[in-house]
Design a protein around this motif. Structure first.
Motif, PDB file in Angstrom:
ATOM      1  N   ARG A  27       0.849  -1.201   0.000  1.00  0.00           N
ATOM      2  CA  ARG A  27       0.000   0.000   0.000  1.00  0.00           C
ATOM      3  C   ARG A  27       0.882   1.247   0.000  1.00  0.00           C
ATOM      4  N   ASN A  29       0.779   5.807  -1.005  1.00  0.00           N
ATOM      5  CA  ASN A  29      -0.027   6.989  -1.315  1.00  0.00           C
ATOM      6  C   ASN A  29       0.647   7.835  -2.377  1.00  0.00           C
ATOM      7  N   THR A  32      -3.127  12.477  -2.075  1.00  0.00           N
ATOM      8  CA  THR A  32      -4.137  12.045  -1.106  1.00  0.00           C
ATOM      9  C   THR A  32      -4.767  10.716  -1.479  1.00  0.00           C
ATOM     10  N   GLN A  33      -4.340  10.125  -2.594  1.00  0.00           N
ATOM     11  CA  GLN A  33      -4.931   8.884  -3.085  1.00  0.00           C
ATOM     12  C   GLN A  33      -4.118   7.677  -2.627  1.00  0.00           C
ATOM     13  N   GLU A  34      -4.786   6.686  -2.040  1.00  0.00           N
ATOM     14  CA  GLU A  34      -4.114   5.464  -1.608  1.00  0.00           C
ATOM     15  C   GLU A  34      -4.254   4.380  -2.671  1.00  0.00           C
TER      16      GLU A  34
END
Length: 231
Positions: A27, A29, A32-34
């Motif tokens: 995971r 980023n 602001t998008q994961e």
């Protein structure tokens, strides 16, 4: 804005690792998008090109004939007039061999001055421009399989460039083949006819799936060949 985009690209290239060969996911980023990435099911090799190039250049029956030749460690030389297509098709066949590995000579695109290497008595898989291969075609070992991506032909060099008959799985055979397709019964060192037919039927089911997205088709094709090898 340009500097921010450049920074994010560098972050993706150098800071985000490839997912491990397990079910673990990575995971990360971007702004602001994961995002979440993980390896495909079954630990299939991650590739950054489309297998569609191979299946557009060769009929499914011919793809399977070459696949069978590689399983028997036959030398295979691909040739054509499109130098950008050659390495994509050669790489696609290598990917379909997963989880097996081709450990002999492997050159997806051989430069002209190395063309004489195809006359060596060792196993190899190479891609060559037709203008480089054809002057040497009669010097090849009789066991070499010659694949013409322009004409969609797979030839056993022992039988000559026009003499190979790949059996009857095409229009005259039991698998319901289309024009220009045939089995590999005449290609010595390839798959047994019944295995060729079984694999061919599965491949056609995937390719004929009109409602299936292309990327899903490619994943299913790889799973079909992988399952065949694991059977």
């Amino acid at each position: 804005e340009h500097a921010m985009l450049q920074s994010q690209c560098l972050y993706l290239l150098y800071e985000v690792p490839l997912p491990p060969p397990t079910n673990l996911a990575i995971r990360f980023n971007v702004g602001t998008q994961e995002f979440c990435i993980q390896r495909p099911p079954g630990d299939l090799e991650i590739v950054d090109f489309s297998l569609a190039h191979l299946f557009r250049a060769l009929s499914p029956s011919h793809v399977i004939a070459v696949f069978g030749a590689l399983l028997r460690a036959r030398s295979v030389v691909f040739h054509g007039s499109n130098v950008s297509l050659l390495p994509l098709c050669v790489e696609a066949l290598r990917v379909l061999l997963h989880p097996l590995r081709w450990n002999a000579v492997y050159v997806p695109l051989m430069i002209a001055r190395m063309g004489d290497c195809v006359e060596l008595p060792s196993s190899y898989v190479v891609g060559m421009h037709s203008s480089v291969l054809l002057p040497r075609i009669h010097s090849l070992d009789p066991s070499v399989v010659v694949v013409d991506l322009d004409a969609d032909t797979v030839c056993d060099n022992a039988r000559g460039l026009d003499a190979l008959e790949l059996g009857g799985v095409g229009a005259g055979g039991g698998a319901g083949g289309g024009a220009g397709e045939s089995s590999n019964a005449g290609l010595s060192g390839s798959l047994p006819r019944h295995r060729h037919i079984a694999l061919l039927r599965c491949v056609r089911v995937v390719l004929d799936g009109c409602m299936v997205p292309e990327r899903c088709k490619e994943f299913l094709l790889r799973k079909v060949f992988n399952s065949f090898l694991m059977d």
